[in-house]
Scaffold this motif. Structure first.
Motif, PDB file in Angstrom:
ATOM      1  N   SER A 133      41.993  69.081  90.508  1.00 38.47           N
ATOM      2  CA  SER A 133      41.011  68.138  90.196  1.00 38.47           C
ATOM      3  C   SER A 133      40.977  67.982  88.624  1.00 38.47           C
ATOM      4  O   SER A 133      40.863  66.739  88.142  1.00 38.47           O
ATOM      5  N   TRP A 134      40.916  69.190  87.951  1.00 38.45           N
ATOM      6  CA  TRP A 134      40.808  68.878  86.205  1.00 38.45           C
ATOM      7  C   TRP A 134      42.156  68.085  85.989  1.00 38.45           C
ATOM      8  O   TRP A 134      41.903  67.376  84.772  1.00 38.45           O
ATOM      9  N   ASP A 153      39.565  61.450  91.508  1.00 36.71           N
ATOM     10  CA  ASP A 153      39.508  62.918  92.069  1.00 36.71           C
ATOM     11  C   ASP A 153      39.776  62.633  93.526  1.00 36.71           C
ATOM     12  O   ASP A 153      39.607  61.700  94.314  1.00 36.71           O
ATOM     13  N   PRO A 160      35.211  63.936  83.633  1.00 37.00           N
ATOM     14  CA  PRO A 160      35.597  63.948  85.054  1.00 37.00           C
ATOM     15  C   PRO A 160      34.448  63.204  85.904  1.00 37.00           C
ATOM     16  O   PRO A 160      33.302  62.994  85.472  1.00 37.00           O
ATOM     17  N   GLU A 200      31.283  65.175  86.448  1.00 36.61           N
ATOM     18  CA  GLU A 200      30.561  65.693  85.545  1.00 36.61           C
ATOM     19  C   GLU A 200      29.687  64.527  84.560  1.00 36.61           C
ATOM     20  O   GLU A 200      30.115  63.238  84.779  1.00 36.61           O
ATOM     21  N   ILE A 214      39.912  71.257  78.413  1.00 36.44           N
ATOM     22  CA  ILE A 214      39.989  71.351  80.202  1.00 36.44           C
ATOM     23  C   ILE A 214      41.063  72.322  80.231  1.00 36.44           C
ATOM     24  O   ILE A 214      40.724  73.175  81.222  1.00 36.44           O
ATOM     25  N   HIS A 264      39.960  75.794  79.956  1.00 32.72           N
ATOM     26  CA  HIS A 264      38.840  76.046  81.312  1.00 32.72           C
ATOM     27  C   HIS A 264      39.843  76.613  82.464  1.00 32.72           C
ATOM     28  O   HIS A 264      39.735  77.462  83.329  1.00 32.72           O
ATOM     29  N   VAL A 265      40.841  75.569  82.947  1.00 31.27           N
ATOM     30  CA  VAL A 265      41.512  75.776  84.017  1.00 31.27           C
ATOM     31  C   VAL A 265      42.418  77.017  83.966  1.00 31.27           C
ATOM     32  O   VAL A 265      42.323  77.467  85.171  1.00 31.27           O
TER      33      VAL A 265
END
Length: 160
Positions: free
Chosen positions: A51-52, A61, A104, A107, A116, A119-120
């Motif tokens: 998704s990210w 998405d 996204p 968000e 991002i 984060h992933v």
């Protein structure tokens, strides 16, 4: 940063293979300190990464329904399919603007591509730590989290 994605993919593949060695009831048992179960945690890792990365590409998405992946074999297939798309993105965009802001669909805020990606990577490492604890609860040695001495495939190796 790509090296850390390669690391995560290899460790994920090892965990998915590890899952084939433990009783099915251990995979689906509701556990404390994470997202439901070992099986669901692996699904969650795959789905979040996908998704990210789609968000970075400014693609819509694609919701992935957990119920469609009831087995480890189905999770292995999902992981490969999602990874193929992600690998193509990295191969085609090795010089993207990491400071570009992306919002996204789920968000209300925008984030830099760099944030991002960080984060992933950290998200998966976090959940791999949970899997390691649960492996010990099951009485089975967890997959090594060591980055050192791994013979990792490179993004380009996945394209072959």
């Amino acid at each position: 940063m790509i090296k850390l994605f390669e690391y995560n993919w290899q460790v994920r593949d090892e965990w998915l293979n590890w899952c084939e060695t433990i009783p099915e009831e251990a995979l689906f048992k509701k556990r404390v300190g994470g997202v439901h179960s070992i099986h669901y945690t692996l699904f969650h890792i795959i789905e979040v990464e996908y998704s990210w990365i789609r968000a970075i590409q400014e693609k819509q998405d694609v919701p992935i329904d957990y119920k469609d992946y009831p087995s480890i074999a189905s999770l292995q297939s999902l992981s490969r399919e999602c990874r193929d798309e992600i690998v193509s993105f990295f191969a085609d965009n090795s010089n993207f603007n990491s400071n570009k802001q992306v919002r996204p669909a789920w968000e209300e805020t925008s984030f830099s591509i760099q944030d991002i990606l960080h984060h992933v990577i950290v998200h998966e490492v976090h959940h791999i730590g949970q899997l390691s604890i649960w492996a010990r609860e099951v009485g089975v040695e967890p997959i090594s989290a060591s980055f050192i001495d791994r013979d990792m495939k490179k993004v380009s190796d996945y394209l072959e």
